[in-house]
Design a protein around this motif. Structure first.
Motif, PDB file in Angstrom:
ATOM      1  N   ILE A  66      87.438  35.680 -40.566  1.00 55.25           N
ATOM      2  CA  ILE A  66      87.870  36.572 -41.649  1.00 55.25           C
ATOM      3  C   ILE A  66      86.848  36.561 -42.777  1.00 55.25           C
ATOM      4  O   ILE A  66      86.357  35.501 -43.192  1.00 55.25           O
ATOM      5  CB  ILE A  66      89.250  36.135 -42.186  1.00 55.25           C
ATOM      6  CG1 ILE A  66      90.318  36.343 -41.105  1.00 55.25           C
ATOM      7  CG2 ILE A  66      89.616  36.892 -43.454  1.00 55.25           C
ATOM      8  CD1 ILE A  66      91.679  35.812 -41.496  1.00 55.25           C
ATOM      9  N   GLY A  67      86.549  37.748 -43.281  1.00 53.17           N
ATOM     10  CA  GLY A  67      85.679  37.883 -44.439  1.00 53.17           C
ATOM     11  C   GLY A  67      86.281  38.813 -45.469  1.00 53.17           C
ATOM     12  O   GLY A  67      87.250  39.534 -45.202  1.00 53.17           O
ATOM     13  N   LEU A  68      85.688  38.810 -46.661  1.00 52.01           N
ATOM     14  CA  LEU A  68      86.083  39.710 -47.735  1.00 52.01           C
ATOM     15  C   LEU A  68      84.863  40.500 -48.191  1.00 52.01           C
ATOM     16  O   LEU A  68      83.773  39.944 -48.345  1.00 52.01           O
ATOM     17  CB  LEU A  68      86.646  38.941 -48.933  1.00 52.01           C
ATOM     18  CG  LEU A  68      87.994  38.254 -48.761  1.00 52.01           C
ATOM     19  CD1 LEU A  68      88.299  37.378 -49.980  1.00 52.01           C
ATOM     20  CD2 LEU A  68      89.114  39.278 -48.561  1.00 52.01           C
ATOM     21  N   ARG A  69      85.057  41.786 -48.409  1.00 50.66           N
ATOM     22  CA  ARG A  69      83.990  42.574 -49.017  1.00 50.66           C
ATOM     23  C   ARG A  69      84.108  42.466 -50.520  1.00 50.66           C
ATOM     24  O   ARG A  69      85.170  42.714 -51.097  1.00 50.66           O
ATOM     25  CB  ARG A  69      84.064  44.036 -48.590  1.00 50.66           C
ATOM     26  CG  ARG A  69      82.998  44.873 -49.305  1.00 50.66           C
ATOM     27  CD  ARG A  69      82.766  46.198 -48.653  1.00 50.66           C
ATOM     28  NE  ARG A  69      81.836  47.020 -49.435  1.00 50.66           N
ATOM     29  CZ  ARG A  69      81.298  48.156 -49.007  1.00 50.66           C
ATOM     30  NH1 ARG A  69      81.590  48.609 -47.800  1.00 50.66           N
ATOM     31  NH2 ARG A  69      80.471  48.832 -49.762  1.00 50.66           N
ATOM     32  N   HIS A  91      77.755  45.329 -49.876  1.00 48.06           N
ATOM     33  CA  HIS A  91      76.924  46.466 -49.493  1.00 48.06           C
ATOM     34  C   HIS A  91      76.665  47.267 -50.760  1.00 48.06           C
ATOM     35  O   HIS A  91      77.590  47.838 -51.338  1.00 48.06           O
ATOM     36  CB  HIS A  91      77.638  47.315 -48.446  1.00 48.06           C
ATOM     37  CG  HIS A  91      76.886  48.559 -48.047  1.00 48.06           C
ATOM     38  ND1 HIS A  91      75.522  48.566 -47.837  1.00 48.06           N
ATOM     39  CD2 HIS A  91      77.296  49.827 -47.830  1.00 48.06           C
ATOM     40  CE1 HIS A  91      75.149  49.795 -47.490  1.00 48.06           C
ATOM     41  NE2 HIS A  91      76.203  50.591 -47.496  1.00 48.06           N
ATOM     42  N   ALA A  92      75.399  47.293 -51.202  1.00 41.18           N
ATOM     43  CA  ALA A  92      75.081  47.903 -52.499  1.00 41.18           C
ATOM     44  C   ALA A  92      73.933  48.898 -52.426  1.00 41.18           C
ATOM     45  O   ALA A  92      73.555  49.457 -53.456  1.00 41.18           O
ATOM     46  CB  ALA A  92      74.738  46.802 -53.509  1.00 41.18           C
ATOM     47  N   LEU A  93      73.378  49.146 -51.235  1.00 46.12           N
ATOM     48  CA  LEU A  93      72.143  49.922 -51.130  1.00 46.12           C
ATOM     49  C   LEU A  93      72.347  51.206 -50.337  1.00 46.12           C
ATOM     50  O   LEU A  93      73.317  51.361 -49.606  1.00 46.12           O
ATOM     51  CB  LEU A  93      71.051  49.086 -50.448  1.00 46.12           C
ATOM     52  CG  LEU A  93      70.815  47.666 -50.955  1.00 46.12           C
ATOM     53  CD1 LEU A  93      69.651  47.035 -50.206  1.00 46.12           C
ATOM     54  CD2 LEU A  93      70.574  47.641 -52.450  1.00 46.12           C
ATOM     55  N   CYS A  94      71.384  52.103 -50.463  1.00 41.76           N
ATOM     56  CA  CYS A  94      71.347  53.316 -49.663  1.00 41.76           C
ATOM     57  C   CYS A  94      69.887  53.736 -49.484  1.00 41.76           C
ATOM     58  O   CYS A  94      69.257  54.223 -50.430  1.00 41.76           O
ATOM     59  CB  CYS A  94      72.145  54.450 -50.319  1.00 41.76           C
ATOM     60  SG  CYS A  94      72.082  56.009 -49.409  1.00 41.76           S
ATOM     61  N   GLU A  95      69.322  53.472 -48.305  1.00 40.53           N
ATOM     62  CA  GLU A  95      67.938  53.831 -47.990  1.00 40.53           C
ATOM     63  C   GLU A  95      66.967  53.330 -49.064  1.00 40.53           C
ATOM     64  O   GLU A  95      66.154  54.086 -49.594  1.00 40.53           O
ATOM     65  CB  GLU A  95      67.810  55.348 -47.798  1.00 40.53           C
ATOM     66  CG  GLU A  95      68.613  55.876 -46.615  1.00 40.53           C
ATOM     67  CD  GLU A  95      68.327  57.332 -46.300  1.00 40.53           C
ATOM     68  OE1 GLU A  95      67.676  58.004 -47.122  1.00 40.53           O
ATOM     69  OE2 GLU A  95      68.754  57.804 -45.234  1.00 40.53           O
ATOM     70  N   GLN A  96      67.026  52.018 -49.349  1.00 40.99           N
ATOM     71  CA  GLN A  96      66.219  51.463 -50.433  1.00 40.99           C
ATOM     72  C   GLN A  96      65.318  50.328 -49.958  1.00 40.99           C
ATOM     73  O   GLN A  96      65.471  49.799 -48.856  1.00 40.99           O
ATOM     74  CB  GLN A  96      67.142  50.979 -51.557  1.00 40.99           C
ATOM     75  CG  GLN A  96      67.804  52.134 -52.303  1.00 40.99           C
ATOM     76  CD  GLN A  96      68.827  51.660 -53.307  1.00 40.99           C
ATOM     77  OE1 GLN A  96      69.929  51.264 -52.948  1.00 40.99           O
ATOM     78  NE2 GLN A  96      68.446  51.686 -54.574  1.00 40.99           N
ATOM     79  N   ASN A  97      64.391  49.948 -50.845  1.00 43.99           N
ATOM     80  CA  ASN A  97      63.415  48.919 -50.547  1.00 43.99           C
ATOM     81  C   ASN A  97      63.952  47.550 -50.934  1.00 43.99           C
ATOM     82  O   ASN A  97      65.062  47.426 -51.466  1.00 43.99           O
ATOM     83  CB  ASN A  97      62.097  49.223 -51.268  1.00 43.99           C
ATOM     84  CG  ASN A  97      60.879  48.784 -50.460  1.00 43.99           C
ATOM     85  OD1 ASN A  97      60.841  47.674 -49.940  1.00 43.99           O
ATOM     86  ND2 ASN A  97      59.894  49.662 -50.352  1.00 43.99           N
ATOM     87  N   VAL A  98      63.132  46.535 -50.720  1.00 45.38           N
ATOM     88  CA  VAL A  98      63.585  45.165 -50.892  1.00 45.38           C
ATOM     89  C   VAL A  98      63.873  44.833 -52.363  1.00 45.38           C
ATOM     90  O   VAL A  98      64.676  43.934 -52.652  1.00 45.38           O
ATOM     91  CB  VAL A  98      62.556  44.182 -50.292  1.00 45.38           C
ATOM     92  CG1 VAL A  98      61.282  44.150 -51.119  1.00 45.38           C
ATOM     93  CG2 VAL A  98      63.148  42.798 -50.142  1.00 45.38           C
ATOM     94  N   PHE A 138      74.809  40.930 -45.828  1.00 44.11           N
ATOM     95  CA  PHE A 138      74.140  41.691 -46.892  1.00 44.11           C
ATOM     96  C   PHE A 138      74.296  43.201 -46.731  1.00 44.11           C
ATOM     97  O   PHE A 138      73.644  43.973 -47.429  1.00 44.11           O
ATOM     98  CB  PHE A 138      72.648  41.356 -46.918  1.00 44.11           C
ATOM     99  CG  PHE A 138      72.311  39.963 -47.399  1.00 44.11           C
ATOM    100  CD1 PHE A 138      73.288  39.058 -47.766  1.00 44.11           C
ATOM    101  CD2 PHE A 138      70.984  39.559 -47.466  1.00 44.11           C
ATOM    102  CE1 PHE A 138      72.964  37.784 -48.196  1.00 44.11           C
ATOM    103  CE2 PHE A 138      70.645  38.283 -47.910  1.00 44.11           C
ATOM    104  CZ  PHE A 138      71.638  37.394 -48.269  1.00 44.11           C
ATOM    105  N   GLY A 139      75.132  43.640 -45.795  1.00 44.47           N
ATOM    106  CA  GLY A 139      75.416  45.053 -45.646  1.00 44.47           C
ATOM    107  C   GLY A 139      74.235  45.861 -45.143  1.00 44.47           C
ATOM    108  O   GLY A 139      73.294  45.354 -44.532  1.00 44.47           O
TER     109      GLY A 139
END
Length: 380
Positions: A127-130, A173-180, A206-207
């Motif tokens: 089980i995990g939590l987002r 999960h915080a990104l959308c088609e982004q760099n490091v 890390f999504g």
């Protein structure tokens, strides 16, 4: 005919999505390099790339799939056959038992859902939590998982630290088609707000949104970032779950010019549709790249490319070409394999594009064709 082999693009059904196997393999090899050097696990996000005819290849490189609900989880189990990690903003009572049975990791979006399903899940899955690290670097609100009033993930202010029994992992999960650099910012916020809970966890996810296979992505920077995190938390299994990075620049949508009409400019009507076959071009919006074209009025002949539905705004965009377009010409819209393929609809009863894989020998295998039943079966 399904699974028919043809040798030339001119013999393909139109419209058709074409995935180039060699380009997909190149992406997978890069993702495996990240896995091997940083000792993390990378999952395929089915929401972004679900071309299951390629899964025999993909599973040679990746550890499994992440699913957004029951149907994606079943597809992952049946066709990929490795780890299945499932997250949804909310799970349904009549689906949760099957999801639990399929999933290696099950991520809940709220403590309400955790409390509702914990008893069923705890002995069968991890089980995990987002959580929401409250780091917002995505510029388009439609695709920003950590924007204002986001329903995706638990903020620190709403985190119930006394209600973590049976919770083994945290997911953000915080990104959308982004760099490091974007991951670095999100990870910093994640550790600042939730780092105190990591010693009691078994894994962290890390999504997605990591554009690892894009030419200008800092792959070595990502590897170093992941290594540093693993050094700080050596007991944690670390997962990434890109979708677009798997299918990025691996294929195209081929369409045909059906007619050319004149109304203050030349308008080429194609047998595809922005609305039905590539909705992100309208929703984001973004300009699709078209092979051998330029911006309007850059080359000698300019056309507005339009879809074949009744929607007035079913417009792909304005493009110029060196030669005039003719009825029957093929138009190749680049990079249409990730996200685009999974979002198609049969609006107006328009036919779904066929699905084709170009193999390493250059031959085209037509793995699926769609007709009337694909439209009728979605209705009643």
């Amino acid at each position: 005919m399904k699974n028919e082999i043809v040798n030339s693009i001119k013999d393909l059904p139109s419209p058709a999505f074409v995935c180039e196997e060699e380009l997909l393999k190149k992406n997978l090899e890069l993702l495996k390099k990240v896995q091997d050097e940083s000792k993390v696990k990378i999952l395929l996000a089915l929401k972004g790339f679900a071309l299951w005819s390629t899964f025999d290849l993909c599973k040679q490189y990746l550890h499994g799939c992440c699913a957004s609900g029951l149907h994606e989880a079943v597809l992952a189990k049946e066709e990929f056959g490795k780890e299945v990690h499932t997250y949804s903003p909310a799970f349904k009572d009549d689906e949760i038992d099957e999801i639990i049975d399929i999933s290696n990791h099950l991520v809940f979006n709220s403590f309400n859902q955790l409390n509702q399903f914990r008893k069923k899940a705890k002995s069968k899955t991890s089980i995990g939590l987002r959580i929401n690290p409250e780091y917002s670097s995505v510029e388009v609100d439609l695709y920003n998982p950590c924007g204002a009033y986001s329903r995706l993930g638990i903020t620190r202010g709403n985190f119930q630290e006394d209600n973590l029994e049976d919770v083994e992992g945290l997911h953000f999960h915080a990104l959308c088609e982004q760099n490091v650099d974007a991951l670095e910012g999100a990870l910093s916020n994640f550790e600042e707000k939730f780092g105190e809970f990591l010693p009691q966890m078994k894994w962290v996810n890390f999504g997605g949104g990591h554009h690892i296979t894009r030419n200008d992505y800092d792959v070595e920077g990502l590897i170093n970032l992941l290594k540093d995190f693993k050094n700080r938390y050596p007991h944690l299994e670390v997962y990434l779950e890109p979708g677009e990075a798997v299918g990025w620049q691996t294929g195209y949508l081929v369409a045909t010019v059906l007619d050319i009409v004149e109304n203050q400019m030349s308008i080429a009507i194609l047998d595809t549709s922005a609305e039905a076959h590539m909705p992100d071009t309208l929703a984001m919006p973004y300009r699709a790249d078209i092979r051998n074209s330029g911006l309007a009025n850059i080359k000698k002949y300019t056309y507005r490319l339009a879809g074949n539905t009744c929607l007035a705004g079913d417009i792909i965009g304005d493009y110029s070409f060196d030669e005039p377009l003719k009825i029957g010409d093929k138009i190749i819209l680049e990079d249409m394999i990730h996200y685009t393929m999974v979002k198609t609809t049969t609006f107006n009863g328009i036919k779904l594009p066929s699905i084709v894989i170009q193999n390493s020998q250059g031959c085209y295998q037509i793995v699926n064709k769609f007709g009337y039943n694909a439209y009728k079966s979605r209705l009643s």
